[in-house]
Design an enzyme around this catalytic site. Structure first.
Site, mmCIF file in Angstrom:
data_model
loop_
_atom_site.group_PDB
_atom_site.id
_atom_site.type_symbol
_atom_site.label_atom_id
_atom_site.label_comp_id
_atom_site.label_asym_id
_atom_site.label_seq_id
_atom_site.Cartn_x
_atom_site.Cartn_y
_atom_site.Cartn_z
ATOM 1 N N THR A 35 58.444 34.327 74.277
ATOM 2 C CA THR A 35 59.384 35.166 75.261
ATOM 3 C C THR A 35 58.489 35.950 76.304
ATOM 4 O OG1 THR A 35 59.211 37.134 73.706
ATOM 5 C CG2 THR A 35 61.017 35.632 73.265
ATOM 6 N N GLU A 57 58.619 41.215 64.165
ATOM 7 C CA GLU A 57 57.057 41.024 63.489
ATOM 8 C C GLU A 57 56.172 42.173 63.944
ATOM 9 O OE1 GLU A 57 56.382 39.363 60.886
ATOM 10 O OE2 GLU A 57 54.643 40.776 61.242
ATOM 11 N N LYS A 71 61.569 47.341 67.733
ATOM 12 C CA LYS A 71 60.298 46.570 68.265
ATOM 13 C C LYS A 71 59.768 46.866 69.405
ATOM 14 C CE LYS A 71 56.862 43.521 68.387
ATOM 15 N NZ LYS A 71 55.741 43.613 67.450
ATOM 16 N N ASN A 122 56.479 49.180 70.111
ATOM 17 C CA ASN A 122 55.251 48.928 71.260
ATOM 18 C C ASN A 122 54.828 49.554 72.340
ATOM 19 O OD1 ASN A 122 54.211 46.789 69.462
ATOM 20 N ND2 ASN A 122 55.069 44.854 71.013
ATOM 21 N N GLY A 127 39.456 53.302 76.308
ATOM 22 C CA GLY A 127 38.753 52.198 76.523
ATOM 23 C C GLY A 127 38.912 51.693 77.990
ATOM 24 N N CYS A 150 51.167 40.990 73.968
ATOM 25 C CA CYS A 150 52.516 41.680 73.573
ATOM 26 C C CYS A 150 52.867 42.815 74.450
ATOM 27 C CB CYS A 150 52.424 42.122 72.115
ATOM 28 S SG CYS A 150 52.765 40.630 70.900
ATOM 29 N N LYS A 199 53.934 42.404 78.287
ATOM 30 C CA LYS A 199 55.230 42.038 78.508
ATOM 31 C C LYS A 199 56.228 42.672 77.818
ATOM 32 C CE LYS A 199 55.841 38.542 74.843
ATOM 33 N NZ LYS A 199 56.821 39.229 74.183
#
Ligand code: NAD
Length: 468
Positions: A85, A150, A223, A227, A272, A279, A282
């Site tokens: 996607t 997931e 999901k 993220n 960092g 993932c 986007k």
């Protein structure tokens, strides 16, 4: 249960192999013949711990490969869609692969099927998949669409899949929820974990994992929101690191102090050069876009993305301030993957930095334990790729650490210093202790900590003694 997984990429291949290890017969469908051919001849396309073992166990037995979506759907109880996607030019998720699979499924429905979104998709996608399948003449009660996001991380994908913090099942009918509960029953009833040949549990694994049942829309949002939150944690700590640099504080000490608060937690508090990968970048853009479409202006996400981009610019400034002028400088680079443990270079901050430094006229000699073949495709022949960290350091004006591979945190510092033209290390992942590096004779720059310089110039002493 007979399962189909559509898409044999990072997620589909791991999911297919893990479902097979749970005891389900799985058909893994892909429309990329080259990928299928390579898998059939034993080539494992991604670097993932335990994946070779699972494919050896199940390929040709519990796990079969196919390019025939309709035939696979006809035989299956549940079809997991794990196609890409990617972002469109304007940041929304491009759902054309999902739509094409939905159309492919619709003509093959011969009995009740559960179609499961495994790909990361914006809220409302399950509604759209249902509409597309109905438009293509499937009977309304012959299928349900579920969302089962997931949460695996590349590098530890197999263990993450089999030992998740939670399984999220977004199902809008009891029948659909029942099918998905049955798929995951070997995990939720603990029977998988009692098998002698089960993939070993990582430290701290929750056995059995909880299964959370929600509506499909909530699961889709879980999901994207997860993220976005993790990316926000990374940008937050990077912003704190910038303040630490300005005032001479140590971000590792600050992280320890805030991370021990159980409401905050220490994971993902790693300063960092910013997040990357296929993932977070986007998914943040897609979440931002879908929120805007739904009438909410989620500006916080803009700031998370801005800080992330800025973090690479700050690192470039650090390289310039360490080396003064850049054209013609030879830089050893450790790490090209977007994070340690994977060969994935998609949206890798390391690759973006290498490209920026090349544009400034630097000569790059790089090493990565797993990502060099993929990096070669993107970077071309101008970057020299070598077989060890010490070769990358050999004759370099400075060494840059760009990916947090475990092996980069355990280098022979004496050997490293002797390889370098100048003992300068610019560490974008904070793998070393500044005092220790200074004691070993390095000028050492890191993120959110004061630069450290050796009390005595060891390199010069070595050169005088003819040892370097
Ligand atoms: P990928 O690009 O590695 O794999 C996608 C696969 O789908 C490819 O093999 C492609 O050939 C195949 N495909 C595309 N169209 C197809 C079609 N019509 N029929 C059959 N196969 C088709 O992608 P990925 O990294 O596995 O990600 C897949 C989805 O999972 C994305 O939505 C991603 O955001 C999500 N996700 C990824 C990760 C990760 O760590 N990579 C983690 C969680 C979720």
């Amino acid at each position: 249960m007979q399962l189909t997984v559509v898409g044999s990429g990072y997620v589909g291949l791991v999911a297919g192999a893990c479902f097979a290890d749970l005891g389900h017969p799985v058909i893994l469908v892909d429309n990329d013949q080259t990928k299928l051919g390579a898998l059939r001849s034993g080539v494992i396309p991604i670097h993932e711990k335990f994946l070779p073992e699972l494919l050896r166990r199940h390929l040709g037995h519990n796990l079969t490969l196919s390019d025939d979506l309709a035939a696979a759907v006809g035989k299956s109880d549940a079809i997991f869609v794990a196609v890409g996607t990617p972002p469109t030019g304007t940041g929304e998720a491009d759902l054309s692969y999902v739509e094409s699979v939905a159309r492919g499924i619709s003509g093959a429905i011969n009995d009740y099927k559960v179609i499961v979104e495994k790909s990361t998709v914006p809220v409302y996608t399950s509604d759209w998949v249902r509409k597309i399948i109905l438009r293509n003449a499937a009977a309304p009660d012959s299928f349900d669409v579920a969302s089962n996001p997931e949460f695996l991380r590349e590098g530890t994908a197999v263990a993450d899949f089999l030992y998740p913090d939670r399984i999220v099942v977004g199902a809008d009918t009891p029948r659909c929820a029942r099918v998905l509960r049955e798929v995951y029953a070997p995990m939720t009833d603990g029977s998988y974990y009692r098998k002698e040949d089960a993939i070993p549990a990582p430290n701290g694994a929750q056995i059995p994992p909880p299964l959370i049942t929600t509506s499909a829309k909530s699961a889709e949002l879980i999901k994207h929101a997860s993220n976005a939150f993790l990316a926000m944690k990374i940008s937050f700590v990077n912003a704190v690191a910038s303040v630490c640099e300005s005032v001479g504080a140590n971000v590792q000490e600050v992280c320890k102090g805030i991370g021990t608060d159980s409401r905050i937690g220490s994971r993902f508090l790693n300063p960092g050069i910013g997040y990357g990968g296929s993932c977070f970048p986007k998914d943040l853009m897609a979440f931002r876009a879908v929120a805007r479409e739904c009438g909410y202006d989620f500006q916080l996400l803009d700031e998370v993305m801005r800080i992330n981009d800025d973090q690479r610019q700050r690192f470039l400034r650090k390289v310039r301030s360490a080396l003064w002028t850049l054209p013609g400088k030879r830089l050893g680079v450790l790490g090209l993957a977007f994070k340690g443990g994977t060969d994935d270079i998609r949206e890798s901050p390391a690759i973006l930095l290498v490209q920026a430094l090349q544009q400034e006229g630097c000569r790059i000699v790089a090493h990565d334990p797993a990502a060099m073949a993929r990096a070669r495709e993107v970077l071309g022949s101008k970057v020299e790729l070598v077989d060890s960290p010490y070769e990358a350091a050999s004759g370099a004006d400075a060494l840059l650490i760009l990916t947090e591979w475990e092996e980069f945190a355990d280098l022979d510092l004496d050997r490293l210093r002797k390889q370098l033209k100048y003992p300068i290390v610019i560490d974008g992942r904070n793998l070393y202790d500044p005092d220790e590096m200074a004691a070993q004779g390095f000028t050492y720059y890191s993120v959110g900590r004061t630069a450290a310089t050796p009390a005595a110039p060891i390199k010069a002493a070595e050169a005088a003694a003819g040892r370097s």
